[in-house]
Design a protein around this motif. Sequence first.
Motif, mmCIF file in Angstrom:
data_model
loop_
_atom_site.group_PDB
_atom_site.id
_atom_site.type_symbol
_atom_site.label_atom_id
_atom_site.label_comp_id
_atom_site.label_asym_id
_atom_site.label_seq_id
_atom_site.Cartn_x
_atom_site.Cartn_y
_atom_site.Cartn_z
ATOM 1 N N LEU A 42 0.857 -1.182 0.000
ATOM 2 C CA LEU A 42 0.000 0.000 0.000
ATOM 3 C C LEU A 42 0.896 1.235 0.000
ATOM 4 N N ILE A 43 0.606 2.162 -0.897
ATOM 5 C CA ILE A 43 1.363 3.415 -0.972
ATOM 6 C C ILE A 43 0.391 4.547 -0.646
ATOM 7 N N VAL A 44 0.540 5.112 0.537
ATOM 8 C CA VAL A 44 -0.344 6.185 1.017
ATOM 9 C C VAL A 44 0.458 7.482 1.023
ATOM 10 N N TYR A 45 -0.132 8.547 0.493
ATOM 11 C CA TYR A 45 0.625 9.798 0.455
ATOM 12 C C TYR A 45 -0.289 11.004 0.630
ATOM 13 N N LEU A 46 0.314 12.076 1.139
ATOM 14 C CA LEU A 46 -0.322 13.390 1.203
ATOM 15 C C LEU A 46 0.502 14.318 0.329
ATOM 16 N N SER A 47 -0.142 15.041 -0.558
ATOM 17 C CA SER A 47 0.613 15.918 -1.464
ATOM 18 C C SER A 47 -0.186 17.178 -1.736
ATOM 19 N N SER A 93 -2.497 22.245 19.228
ATOM 20 C CA SER A 93 -3.629 21.712 19.990
ATOM 21 C C SER A 93 -3.729 20.193 19.941
ATOM 22 N N GLY A 94 -2.987 19.572 18.998
ATOM 23 C CA GLY A 94 -3.094 18.130 18.837
ATOM 24 C C GLY A 94 -4.306 17.701 18.031
ATOM 25 N N PHE A 95 -4.931 18.662 17.348
ATOM 26 C CA PHE A 95 -6.123 18.346 16.556
ATOM 27 C C PHE A 95 -5.767 17.450 15.377
ATOM 28 N N LEU A 96 -6.564 16.403 15.175
ATOM 29 C CA LEU A 96 -6.375 15.489 14.058
ATOM 30 C C LEU A 96 -7.512 15.708 13.058
ATOM 31 N N PRO A 97 -7.227 16.305 11.921
ATOM 32 C CA PRO A 97 -8.295 16.603 10.964
ATOM 33 C C PRO A 97 -8.910 15.323 10.402
ATOM 34 N N PRO A 98 -10.237 15.249 10.324
ATOM 35 C CA PRO A 98 -10.893 14.051 9.797
ATOM 36 C C PRO A 98 -10.530 13.817 8.332
ATOM 37 N N PRO A 125 -0.556 17.211 9.879
ATOM 38 C CA PRO A 125 -1.633 16.640 10.693
ATOM 39 C C PRO A 125 -2.425 15.524 10.012
ATOM 40 N N PRO A 126 -2.698 15.581 8.692
ATOM 41 C CA PRO A 126 -3.431 14.459 8.091
ATOM 42 C C PRO A 126 -2.700 13.124 8.180
ATOM 43 N N ILE A 127 -1.383 13.155 8.166
ATOM 44 C CA ILE A 127 -0.621 11.915 8.321
ATOM 45 C C ILE A 127 -0.763 11.405 9.751
#
Length: 209
Positions: A42-47, A93-98, A125-127
């Motif tokens: 699985l190759i997961v990425y944020l770009s 704040s440690g917020f984790l965006p949905p 944060p999305p990671i």
Amino acid sequence: MKVKYIAWISSLILIVGMSCTSGEQPRVGDELPSDGASKKILIVYLSRTNNTKAVAEMIQAQMGGKLVALELANPYPADYRTTVDQVAQENASGFLPPLATKIDSIDQYDLIFLGFPTWGMQLPPPIKSFLAQYNLAGKTIAPFNTNAGYGIGSTFEQVKTLASRSVVLEGFSTRGGIERDGVLFVMEGGREVKVRGEVAAWLGKLRVK
């Protein structure tokens, strides 16, 4: 094909045995089911500017596997400075965006390539949301990074911390764009050729090629 597959399994088992960061040794024989190695990657990425995406596609071209882009339920603003301020607040704040992205049956994957840019010298944060949302215990993670020239910051160490029950391999990093200066997509021409070679060398060093 059978010989190549056996060699692939043997290499991955060796990596798992040498690279475990959790102090908990994985069970040999659990790494790959017998229905084909490429289906278990699985190759997961944020770009944001497509540079990390380009590296992800290079990995897929050499390794196979499923490519997944992380998307947010509420995307970041297009304006760079507004996004920088929002990310700084989320980190503080440690917020984790949905996440809008859903990955079905993540249990089927054994090797996860995890790609991201450096934001504020940290993991985006999305990671962090991805690592918190999915149970990756016992899996092998190979992080890869693009950045604006300031390096990886604490990103690879954060992956190890947030995925403490996974085996985290040596990461790959390369320079991408500089959105602050209006330099966006750079993975083309000679730069693309150079990075493709660097990715191949990294994969070879990990002995999962």
